[in-house]
Design a protein around this motif. Structure first.
Motif, PDB file in Angstrom:
ATOM      1  N   UNK A  13       0.813  -1.219   0.000  1.00 27.67           N
ATOM      2  CA  UNK A  13       0.000   0.000   0.000  1.00 27.67           C
ATOM      3  C   UNK A  13       0.848   1.273   0.000  1.00 27.67           C
ATOM      4  N   UNK A  14       2.003   1.202  -0.647  1.00 27.24           N
ATOM      5  CA  UNK A  14       2.848   2.382  -0.786  1.00 27.24           C
ATOM      6  C   UNK A  14       2.251   3.358  -1.786  1.00 27.24           C
ATOM      7  N   UNK A  15       2.903   4.483  -1.949  1.00 31.14           N
ATOM      8  CA  UNK A  15       2.398   5.524  -2.845  1.00 31.14           C
ATOM      9  C   UNK A  15       2.218   5.039  -4.282  1.00 31.14           C
ATOM     10  N   UNK A  16       3.134   4.212  -4.756  1.00 30.11           N
ATOM     11  CA  UNK A  16       3.017   3.697  -6.124  1.00 30.11           C
ATOM     12  C   UNK A  16       1.820   2.763  -6.241  1.00 30.11           C
ATOM     13  N   UNK A  17       1.622   1.911  -5.246  1.00 31.67           N
ATOM     14  CA  UNK A  17       0.453   1.030  -5.242  1.00 31.67           C
ATOM     15  C   UNK A  17      -0.834   1.855  -5.241  1.00 31.67           C
ATOM     16  N   UNK A  18      -0.869   2.888  -4.422  1.00 26.27           N
ATOM     17  CA  UNK A  18      -2.070   3.729  -4.322  1.00 26.27           C
ATOM     18  C   UNK A  18      -2.385   4.387  -5.659  1.00 26.27           C
ATOM     19  N   UNK A  19      -1.363   4.970  -6.298  1.00 28.67           N
ATOM     20  CA  UNK A  19      -1.590   5.626  -7.590  1.00 28.67           C
ATOM     21  C   UNK A  19      -2.024   4.612  -8.645  1.00 28.67           C
ATOM     22  N   UNK A 160       1.528  10.201   0.765  1.00 23.84           N
ATOM     23  CA  UNK A 160       1.837  11.513   0.177  1.00 23.84           C
ATOM     24  C   UNK A 160       1.205  11.692  -1.200  1.00 23.84           C
ATOM     25  N   UNK A 161       1.024  10.608  -1.922  1.00 20.83           N
ATOM     26  CA  UNK A 161       0.522  10.696  -3.295  1.00 20.83           C
ATOM     27  C   UNK A 161      -0.854  11.356  -3.343  1.00 20.83           C
ATOM     28  N   UNK A 162      -1.612  11.268  -2.260  1.00 26.62           N
ATOM     29  CA  UNK A 162      -2.927  11.907  -2.241  1.00 26.62           C
ATOM     30  C   UNK A 162      -2.826  13.428  -2.351  1.00 26.62           C
ATOM     31  N   UNK A 163      -1.642  13.988  -2.083  1.00 29.48           N
ATOM     32  CA  UNK A 163      -1.440  15.433  -2.190  1.00 29.48           C
ATOM     33  C   UNK A 163      -1.049  15.864  -3.603  1.00 29.48           C
ATOM     34  N   UNK A 164      -0.760  14.901  -4.478  1.00 26.06           N
ATOM     35  CA  UNK A 164      -0.358  15.206  -5.851  1.00 26.06           C
ATOM     36  C   UNK A 164      -1.589  15.176  -6.760  1.00 26.06           C
ATOM     37  N   UNK A 165      -2.290  16.307  -6.815  1.00 29.84           N
ATOM     38  CA  UNK A 165      -3.526  16.400  -7.600  1.00 29.84           C
ATOM     39  C   UNK A 165      -3.271  16.130  -9.081  1.00 29.84           C
ATOM     40  N   UNK A 166      -2.122  16.562  -9.577  1.00 29.71           N
ATOM     41  CA  UNK A 166      -1.796  16.341 -10.987  1.00 29.71           C
ATOM     42  C   UNK A 166      -1.659  14.861 -11.317  1.00 29.71           C
ATOM     43  N   UNK A 167      -1.014  14.101 -10.444  1.00 31.40           N
ATOM     44  CA  UNK A 167      -0.860  12.662 -10.676  1.00 31.40           C
ATOM     45  C   UNK A 167      -2.208  11.955 -10.598  1.00 31.40           C
ATOM     46  N   UNK A 168      -3.045  12.367  -9.662  1.00 30.99           N
ATOM     47  CA  UNK A 168      -4.369  11.749  -9.537  1.00 30.99           C
ATOM     48  C   UNK A 168      -5.224  12.031 -10.766  1.00 30.99           C
ATOM     49  N   UNK A 169      -5.118  13.244 -11.303  1.00 30.66           N
ATOM     50  CA  UNK A 169      -5.830  13.580 -12.538  1.00 30.66           C
ATOM     51  C   UNK A 169      -5.270  12.770 -13.715  1.00 30.66           C
TER      52      UNK A 169
END
Length: 180
Positions: A13-19, A160-169
């Motif tokens: 469940x790391x940032x890469x897994x989440x993205x 932390x990835x949840x704070x990267x709106x650009x990556x989520x988009x």
């Protein structure tokens, strides 16, 4: 059309897994977590009279699995400006598979696939992750695989990835591209 994700992260469940999970939300996929397999490093026997020898590990199980899929997604944290060690170890073994008589059409079968890369790093990944993307491009070009896109995300500490709106988009856009 079938999809397999090859996860190269060692943190569950790391940032890469989440993205990656954000990208494939609502899509039927097969998940291959390299951290759950024993994949020994390659022993380069290309120039040996006997050639490569079977390493008696889980590597061939993964190869046989991913060869069945149409789309592959490589999901890896960015470690030292490249893919994770377990991901690199897995791809290094392709040299062996290219020479393995059990897989005479490995390159041809891989060349029918479309691939994507998802990667997250914590130190300017949009700049420092580009050499890794170029490395993947060279690998895919060599094998003849269509490199259809990638996402780089920013994240170091857990979630932390949840704070990267650009990556989520970008993840939502990539999802649409995958299901086209």
């Amino acid at each position: 059309m079938t999809i397999a994700i090859i996860y190269g992260g060692t943190r569950q469940n790391g940032n890469t897994d989440i993205l990656t999970e954000h990208v494939i939300q609502g899509i039927d996929t097969e998940r291959v977590y390299l951290r759950d397999y024993n994949i020994l490093p390659i022993i380069d026997m290309r120039h040996s009279e006997n050639g490569f020898q079977d390493r008696n590990d889980d590597y061939n199980l993964i190869i046989e699995n991913i060869l069945q899929h149409d789309i592959l997604i490589f999901s890896t944290p960015i470690y030292w400006y490249s893919m994770s060690g377990i991901m690199k170890n897995f791809i290094d073994r392709w040299s062996q598979t290219l020479k393995d008589p059990k897989y005479p059409d490995f390159k041809d079968k891989m060349a029918t696939k479309k691939v994507f890369v998802i990667a997250v790093g914590g130190d300017e990944p949009f700049i420092k992750g580009l050499p890794m993307i170029q490395q993947f491009k060279y690998i895919f070009d060599f094998i003849g695989i269509e490199f259809a896109g990638y996402i780089l995300g920013n994240g170091n500490k857990p979630e932390d990835i949840y704070q990267d709106a650009g990556a989520l988009l970008s993840a939502e856009e990539l999802r649409k591209k995958i299901i086209e």
